[in-house]
Design a protein around this motif. Sequence first.
Motif, PDB file in Angstrom:
ATOM      1  N   GLU A  47       2.072   2.645  -6.966  1.00  0.00           N
ATOM      2  CA  GLU A  47       2.842   2.710  -5.726  1.00  0.00           C
ATOM      3  C   GLU A  47       3.207   4.155  -5.418  1.00  0.00           C
ATOM      4  OE1 GLU A  47       6.674   0.486  -3.603  1.00  0.00           O
ATOM      5  OE2 GLU A  47       6.217   0.092  -5.701  1.00  0.00           O
ATOM      6  N   VAL A  48       3.281   4.978  -6.472  1.00  0.00           N
ATOM      7  CA  VAL A  48       3.555   6.410  -6.310  1.00  0.00           C
ATOM      8  C   VAL A  48       2.262   7.188  -6.109  1.00  0.00           C
ATOM      9  CG1 VAL A  48       4.554   8.446  -7.405  1.00  0.00           C
ATOM     10  CG2 VAL A  48       5.644   6.213  -7.684  1.00  0.00           C
ATOM     11  N   ILE A  49       1.227   6.856  -6.900  1.00  0.00           N
ATOM     12  CA  ILE A  49      -0.040   7.591  -6.824  1.00  0.00           C
ATOM     13  C   ILE A  49      -0.727   7.374  -5.484  1.00  0.00           C
ATOM     14  CG2 ILE A  49      -2.353   7.769  -7.828  1.00  0.00           C
ATOM     15  CD1 ILE A  49      -1.115   7.012 -10.531  1.00  0.00           C
ATOM     16  N   LEU A  50      -0.684   6.127  -4.978  1.00  0.00           N
ATOM     17  CA  LEU A  50      -1.323   5.790  -3.693  1.00  0.00           C
ATOM     18  C   LEU A  50      -0.236   5.255  -2.753  1.00  0.00           C
ATOM     19  CD1 LEU A  50      -4.490   4.003  -5.131  1.00  0.00           C
ATOM     20  CD2 LEU A  50      -4.377   6.325  -4.202  1.00  0.00           C
ATOM     21  N   PRO A  51       0.597   6.123  -2.196  1.00  0.00           N
ATOM     22  CA  PRO A  51       1.797   5.708  -1.460  1.00  0.00           C
ATOM     23  C   PRO A  51       1.522   4.955  -0.163  1.00  0.00           C
ATOM     24  CG  PRO A  51       1.433   8.065  -1.227  1.00  0.00           C
ATOM     25  CD  PRO A  51       0.454   7.586  -2.243  1.00  0.00           C
ATOM     26  N   ALA A  52       0.290   4.933   0.288  1.00  0.00           N
ATOM     27  CA  ALA A  52       0.000   4.224   1.542  1.00  0.00           C
ATOM     28  C   ALA A  52      -0.529   2.811   1.312  1.00  0.00           C
ATOM     29  CB  ALA A  52      -1.016   5.014   2.375  1.00  0.00           C
ATOM     30  N   GLU A  53      -0.813   2.460   0.066  1.00  0.00           N
ATOM     31  CA  GLU A  53      -1.444   1.170  -0.219  1.00  0.00           C
ATOM     32  C   GLU A  53      -0.382   0.055  -0.326  1.00  0.00           C
ATOM     33  OE1 GLU A  53      -3.568  -1.947  -0.709  1.00  0.00           O
ATOM     34  OE2 GLU A  53      -4.476  -0.005  -0.198  1.00  0.00           O
ATOM     35  N   PRO A  54      -0.461  -0.992   0.514  1.00  0.00           N
ATOM     36  CA  PRO A  54       0.572  -2.042   0.521  1.00  0.00           C
ATOM     37  C   PRO A  54       0.412  -3.086  -0.580  1.00  0.00           C
ATOM     38  CG  PRO A  54      -1.052  -2.494   2.218  1.00  0.00           C
ATOM     39  CD  PRO A  54      -1.434  -1.176   1.608  1.00  0.00           C
ATOM     40  N   ASN A  55      -0.767  -3.162  -1.221  1.00  0.00           N
ATOM     41  CA  ASN A  55      -0.987  -4.227  -2.195  1.00  0.00           C
ATOM     42  C   ASN A  55      -0.122  -4.085  -3.446  1.00  0.00           C
ATOM     43  OD1 ASN A  55      -3.149  -6.312  -1.534  1.00  0.00           O
ATOM     44  ND2 ASN A  55      -4.134  -4.412  -0.851  1.00  0.00           N
ATOM     45  N   PHE A  56       0.279  -2.853  -3.771  1.00  0.00           N
ATOM     46  CA  PHE A  56       1.064  -2.678  -4.994  1.00  0.00           C
ATOM     47  C   PHE A  56       2.480  -3.254  -4.853  1.00  0.00           C
ATOM     48  CE2 PHE A  56      -2.142   0.809  -5.225  1.00  0.00           C
ATOM     49  CZ  PHE A  56      -2.905   0.231  -6.222  1.00  0.00           C
ATOM     50  N   PRO A  57       3.243  -2.920  -3.808  1.00  0.00           N
ATOM     51  CA  PRO A  57       4.534  -3.603  -3.657  1.00  0.00           C
ATOM     52  C   PRO A  57       4.372  -5.101  -3.403  1.00  0.00           C
ATOM     53  CG  PRO A  57       4.074  -2.184  -1.758  1.00  0.00           C
ATOM     54  CD  PRO A  57       3.068  -1.849  -2.811  1.00  0.00           C
ATOM     55  N   LEU A  58       3.258  -5.510  -2.782  1.00  0.00           N
ATOM     56  CA  LEU A  58       3.000  -6.936  -2.583  1.00  0.00           C
ATOM     57  C   LEU A  58       2.903  -7.655  -3.927  1.00  0.00           C
ATOM     58  CD1 LEU A  58       2.216  -9.158  -0.374  1.00  0.00           C
ATOM     59  CD2 LEU A  58      -0.127  -8.714  -1.114  1.00  0.00           C
ATOM     60  N   LEU A  59       2.149  -7.070  -4.857  1.00  0.00           N
ATOM     61  CA  LEU A  59       2.008  -7.674  -6.181  1.00  0.00           C
ATOM     62  C   LEU A  59       3.328  -7.668  -6.948  1.00  0.00           C
ATOM     63  CD1 LEU A  59      -1.500  -6.394  -7.271  1.00  0.00           C
ATOM     64  CD2 LEU A  59      -0.734  -8.762  -7.323  1.00  0.00           C
ATOM     65  N   GLU A  60       4.120  -6.622  -6.768  1.00  0.00           N
ATOM     66  CA  GLU A  60       5.444  -6.611  -7.398  1.00  0.00           C
ATOM     67  C   GLU A  60       6.280  -7.772  -6.870  1.00  0.00           C
ATOM     68  OE1 GLU A  60       7.243  -2.511  -8.099  1.00  0.00           O
ATOM     69  OE2 GLU A  60       5.654  -2.043  -6.653  1.00  0.00           O
ATOM     70  N   GLY A  61       6.149  -8.052  -5.581  1.00  0.00           N
ATOM     71  CA  GLY A  61       6.850  -9.200  -5.006  1.00  0.00           C
ATOM     72  C   GLY A  61       6.389 -10.509  -5.620  1.00  0.00           C
TER      73      GLY A  61
END
Length: 747
Positions: free
Chosen positions: A202-216
């Motif tokens: 989420e830090v390395i690729l700050p524009a990618e929405p899938n990482f916070p989605l997976l955290e959810g």
Amino acid sequence: DPNNSKIELQYANLLWIMQKKPESEQIYLSVLKHDPVNRYAFESLGYLMRDEGKIPEAEQYFQQMAKLYPNDYVPYLALGDMYTSIDRLDQAEVAYEQGYKLAPQNAALIAGGSNAAIQNHKFQLAGAWVHRSTPAMMDDPRIQREWERYLFLDGKYRESAQFGYKVLAQRPKDLDGAVYLAYALYDLGRFDDTLALASQYEVILPAEPNFPLLEGHVHKQQGLLDQAVDDYGRALKRDPKMVEAFVNRGYVENDLQDAEAAIADFDQALKFQPNNGSARLGAAFSNLELHRSHAALDQVAQAEKIIGASAATHEVKATAYRQLRQLQKAEMEYRAAITLAPSDVSLHTALADTLYYEHKYRPAIDQLAIAIREAPDDPFLYAQRAHAEAELKMRSETLQDVKLAEDQASDQGAVLLATGDALLLLGEKEAAQQRFARALDAPDTNRVETRLAFARLFVNQHKYDDARQQVSLGFTEARVGEASPATADDLVAAGNIFLSMNDFDLAQKLYERAKESGAADEQVAVGMANVALAQGDDRRAEQYLATLGNRDQYVDDYDYMLAEGSIYRMRHDMPNAVSAFARANALAPENDNNEAQRSLHEAAGEAGMPVSDKFNVLSDFSIAPVFDDATIYTTDAKLAGLTGNSRQLPTARRLVETQFTQGYFASRVVSTSTNNYNFNGGLNPVLRLGSAKFEFNTGLQFTVRRDANARTSFDVDQNLFRQFVYLSSSPLFNALTIRGQAYHEAG
């Protein structure tokens, strides 16, 4: 040297890097003027045109290059990449295939072909592409990434994750490599690893929405619902059109009982994807939470068209029908859901609850038995079964289930309420009161429901002031925040309590508040109709039922048919009253209350036997004991000179009155043999003044009595002629009822 193509090409490349694209294009074109078949000029112009978004021109340059150099794979690779970027995936596959024929050892062609096939949802074709890779290519991160993606889509998450780690080891910022690895870890149930990777990228690729989605997703699985909502919110900040984030946040908000926010998210998802079945289904669940039953049915109907029928869609329809009090439809849908999910305890429990309110107590007990087999440690199931058994007066079974429930959960409010209600049905009022008192102190109790249970108990004991106090306390605690807010069902239950105490004004106000809070129209209309009936206003009662629309939709509703029968009976429309009561009785064959059966018998007795459409005859037969006053027995003893416990005391007199009456007397009683012949005729008109009714019962009666005993016939024989009129009114101004009678006897 103006004709040095190499220098010109380098200069054009420099201009391109400096973002001077028009000047760069002119230099490339000048190269082609003096070198018309320059391979690099065609290739560079193709890529430059693609960079400027001029796809037809780029396509033309790449195709010209392919014609000039038929054995060169590069133009086909360039065309494949370009077609993939603009979703012309079938053309991309053709280009990659042509390039592969020319260069089967080229990893870029294999990776590109696999990527286009995956984007085109041709996973079998993607498998064919990756299997073309040679052992020498397996260290290429592009090939590793395509193997990672293909294995993930093939459901081989462990192998996919292994390739994912290899990709990131060589290309730490590879987007697809990181995203697919995160999803593979999630599907393997490695939630801690998923969170660690998603948080890192989420830090390395700050524009990618899938990482916070997976955290959810992970936080949702762990029950951390508030964190999940925040995660999905961050995903939407990165991609405001991410439908999956809207849908998942909506489901979490449903779990948090924030139905309004959930509906807003589902609506946003449907704006971007009107045919998203999951969003439709989620919106249906949200509408159920808000008691918007018709809206829920509309949404689930659309969801079924998209994703087909499932246990969830049947459950939504069943719950909506329950809210609408269309219980037979609800029962049918629950049974359909159970067919698809036979081990779902919640479905068996919901079906049992529906059957209970249909007065089908034995089938309800059967469903709870199935649920108990699946979840033997759930005390509430035993409590619910005890409640149904109590309705059938199954005393020993009820007490056994009460014990089983309370042994497992002696301090659960819902369990104590259910066992208390069961004991109250058995007439164990003191034991019921003890359970309600314990429920009130339970940490998880619903205080409003508990207060209402106390109120029903006090009504049963005719302690009306105490009942009113309990209802008042319950709603006060809900209002000041000491208890959960009162629901629409709570308001209906309170209305029923006040109706049973003849507090009509307050009952009506509570039904009106229940309607505003989302109670089922049928519940409110029938409750208001019963209030009007109790006040003798059949016209207003009929108006309330009429608000529900087509009467045929409610012929399977017990309460509706009972109210309708009462309206007809009040109007002396006995054939229709008998029909309505008979239907209600058929809907509740196991109802120990026998209210419908009693009303049916009384209405049938008043209706008599139909001779024609407009003419009925009726008969009456009665057997009743006739007891003399106790003083007569004492007087007889004294006349015989007997006192105390003497065995010579006369036997008790026994007289049975029927159409043929005989009397048997001991001691000083004279035997009689009397026959009575009664001839009756009458009229029963009803006078209406506004909403008030005045009922008249008028008639003539002629009695002939003959005694076969010659010694007593002179005193007993009678010829009597009687004229009579009885008057009764409905309640006037909710305060006064008039009753009167007048008669004249002669003979």
